[in-house]
Write a protein that holds these residues in place. Structure first.
Motif, mmCIF file in Angstrom:
data_model
loop_
_atom_site.group_PDB
_atom_site.id
_atom_site.type_symbol
_atom_site.label_atom_id
_atom_site.label_comp_id
_atom_site.label_asym_id
_atom_site.label_seq_id
_atom_site.Cartn_x
_atom_site.Cartn_y
_atom_site.Cartn_z
ATOM 1 N N ASP A 205 0.865 -1.180 0.000
ATOM 2 C CA ASP A 205 0.000 0.000 0.000
ATOM 3 C C ASP A 205 0.897 1.224 0.000
ATOM 4 O O ASP A 205 2.105 1.113 -0.249
ATOM 5 C CB ASP A 205 -0.972 -0.013 1.180
ATOM 6 C CG ASP A 205 -0.262 0.063 2.529
ATOM 7 O OD1 ASP A 205 0.989 0.162 2.555
ATOM 8 O OD2 ASP A 205 -0.943 0.037 3.566
ATOM 9 N N LEU B 70 -7.739 -7.580 6.930
ATOM 10 C CA LEU B 70 -7.870 -6.468 7.864
ATOM 11 C C LEU B 70 -9.327 -6.258 8.221
ATOM 12 O O LEU B 70 -10.232 -6.701 7.495
ATOM 13 C CB LEU B 70 -7.290 -5.184 7.275
ATOM 14 C CG LEU B 70 -8.126 -4.467 6.189
ATOM 15 C CD1 LEU B 70 -7.802 -2.989 6.182
ATOM 16 C CD2 LEU B 70 -7.855 -5.072 4.825
ATOM 17 N N ALA C 277 -11.776 -3.281 8.465
ATOM 18 C CA ALA C 277 -11.781 -1.931 7.903
ATOM 19 C C ALA C 277 -12.233 -0.908 8.938
ATOM 20 O O ALA C 277 -13.280 -1.059 9.568
ATOM 21 C CB ALA C 277 -12.685 -1.870 6.677
ATOM 22 N N GLU D 83 -10.237 5.060 8.984
ATOM 23 C CA GLU D 83 -8.976 5.520 8.399
ATOM 24 C C GLU D 83 -8.601 4.748 7.140
ATOM 25 O O GLU D 83 -7.713 5.167 6.387
ATOM 26 C CB GLU D 83 -7.847 5.393 9.422
ATOM 27 C CG GLU D 83 -7.461 3.966 9.806
ATOM 28 C CD GLU D 83 -8.389 3.342 10.838
ATOM 29 O OE1 GLU D 83 -8.132 2.193 11.248
ATOM 30 O OE2 GLU D 83 -9.376 4.015 11.237
ATOM 31 N N ASP D 84 -9.258 3.599 6.876
ATOM 32 C CA ASP D 84 -8.959 2.813 5.680
ATOM 33 C C ASP D 84 -9.753 3.272 4.466
ATOM 34 O O ASP D 84 -9.557 2.742 3.367
ATOM 35 C CB ASP D 84 -9.246 1.326 5.936
ATOM 36 C CG ASP D 84 -8.323 0.726 6.984
ATOM 37 O OD1 ASP D 84 -7.110 0.986 6.898
ATOM 38 O OD2 ASP D 84 -8.815 0.027 7.885
ATOM 39 N N ASP D 85 -10.653 4.229 4.655
ATOM 40 C CA ASP D 85 -11.421 4.733 3.514
ATOM 41 C C ASP D 85 -10.468 5.396 2.512
ATOM 42 O O ASP D 85 -9.692 6.279 2.862
ATOM 43 C CB ASP D 85 -12.471 5.743 3.995
ATOM 44 C CG ASP D 85 -13.338 6.240 2.857
ATOM 45 O OD1 ASP D 85 -13.657 5.431 1.969
ATOM 46 O OD2 ASP D 85 -13.677 7.435 2.849
ATOM 47 N N ARG E 298 -8.020 3.803 1.028
ATOM 48 C CA ARG E 298 -6.729 3.103 1.053
ATOM 49 C C ARG E 298 -6.544 2.328 -0.249
ATOM 50 O O ARG E 298 -7.435 1.608 -0.696
ATOM 51 C CB ARG E 298 -6.676 2.160 2.245
ATOM 52 C CG ARG E 298 -5.334 1.481 2.469
ATOM 53 C CD ARG E 298 -5.382 0.661 3.738
ATOM 54 N NE ARG E 298 -4.125 0.004 4.025
ATOM 55 C CZ ARG E 298 -3.915 -0.789 5.071
ATOM 56 N NH1 ARG E 298 -4.904 -1.004 5.939
ATOM 57 N NH2 ARG E 298 -2.737 -1.361 5.270
#
Length: 384
Positions: free
Chosen positions: A178, A197, A199, A202-204, A206
């Motif tokens: 990533d 993971l 989700a 903060e993973d929006d 990614r």
């Protein structure tokens, strides 16, 4: 027959050569002479080996440029003759010249992987020079990146898979990464690569990348990327919607209240039940002070927040009352001073009148009494 051998130099190029014969019959006969037609000497020079300029690695089905360049050509670069072949087949090419340098350029490609030979031959008159180069034709399929769901709700489980489309990608190295770096490196017995993971917000957005490289060290790489979208309800905090604003009356301000969420929440704010415009510049009034109720909502929930606005303004009435009070106090003090001074002066004046009257009447006892009482006026006068 006369034979004469020379070692030609560049300076000999273009010189004329003739054969001259003479028959001398004197003194019994005439003297005969004759010459052949002139022949120009042509000198060619090709001092350097041709250079092949092309990639050592070419992907299957991809066209690449191949160049064959030779320098130091004499007498002119335009007289150089080229032959160019790839994998045993002649290539179509064009020739360009510059000063004493000639360059042949063509395209090479192959539909199948494997080693191919690129050959170039340059000829100048009776002189020829050749060069060859081995080219590897390789196959590198684009890797496959799979995400269980690209759009998921917050706190959901996600599996990211990176693999090669070949059933047994023994010749491919994979990496799953990533923006921060490598998540899963390739290992000989590990493909495909997987990363799991839960989700979070903060993973929006990614982005995951599946990267493939040939195992043989060929400087080639291919990527496949996928972006994760995490859906969640509105969030309101001090960074986007402060709880308190302090404004000054008459200044230009705009009421701002933002909320996080995916999809982006709609925010509505009201004061005393009346909707207000958010983010619009306006002049501050005293009536703007108060409590505003803001609510953010999207398909996944809602959030609310109260915002207090204080308006600072200049109070003229206390200042006016203060000035009036100060003026009244000053006037009263002046009047009191005047009355006190006047009463003291009148008292002293009357005491002196009584003292003079007693002296004239000649009454000692009364005079002593008056004198005793009259001793105070000087002190009073002094104190005044």
């Amino acid at each position: 027959m006369v034979t004469h051998e020379i070692t030609p130099q560049r300076r000999d190029h273009g010189q004329e050569i003739t054969c001259h014969a003479a028959l001398d019959l004197t003194p019994h006969g005439p003297h005969f002479e004759n010459s052949s037609s002139a022949v120009k000497l042509k000198v060619y020079d090709l001092p350097e080996e041709p250079q092949l300029l092309t990639s050592l690695y070419i992907e299957v089905g991809t066209r690449a440029t191949a160049r064959c360049r030779v320098a130091g050509v004499f007498p002119t670069a335009g007289e150089a003759r080229f032959t160019l072949s790839f994998g045993g087949e002649s290539l179509n090419f064009t020739v360009a010249t510059s000063d004493d340098t000639a360059t042949a350029q063509g395209e090479v490609w192959s539909p199948f992987p494997g080693q191919r030979e690129l050959n170039c031959t340059v000829t100048m008159g009776p002189v020829s020079r050749s060069a060859g180069q081995s080219v590897l034709i390789y196959s590198l399929p684009k890797p496959v990146l799979e995400v269980t769901e690209s759009r998921i709700l917050v706190n959901s489980s996600v599996t990211v898979t990176c693999r090669s489309p070949e059933p047994e990608p023994l010749g491919v190295l994979l990496q799953l990464r990533d923006a921060k770096g490598v998540l899963v490196p390739s290992a000989p017995a590990q493909p495909p690569l997987q990363f799991q993971l839960t989700a979070g917000e903060e993973d929006d957005g990614r982005e995951f990348t599946c990267e493939a490289r040939p195992h043989s060290g060929i400087p080639a790489v291919k990527h496949t990327s996928a972006r994760l979208t995490v859906l969640y309800g509105p969030r309101m905090d001090d960074s986007g919607c402060p709880r308190e604003w302090i404004w000054k009356e008459g200044t230009e301000q705009n009421f701002s209240c933002l909320a996080r969420g995916n999809p982006a929440p709609a925010v509505e704010c009201t004061k005393d039940g009346v909707s207000i415009s958010i983010g619009v510049q306006r002049q501050v009034r005293r009536e703007d002070a108060g409590t505003y109720h803001c609510k953010a909502s999207n398909p996944h929930g809602s959030a609310s927040r109260d915002v207090t606005v204080q308006v600072e303004y200049f109070h003229i009435l206390p200042l006016v009352l203060g000035l009036v009070g100060a003026a009244a106090a000053g006037a009263g003090l002046a009047a009191w001073g005047y009355m006190y001074y006047r009463s003291k002066r009148i008292r002293k004046y009357r005491l002196r009148q009584q003292q003079a009257k007693l002296v004239e009447q000649g009454k000692p006892a009364e005079q002593r009494s008056l004198n005793g009482a009259a001793q105070s006026p000087p002190d009073v006068e002094h104190s005044v």
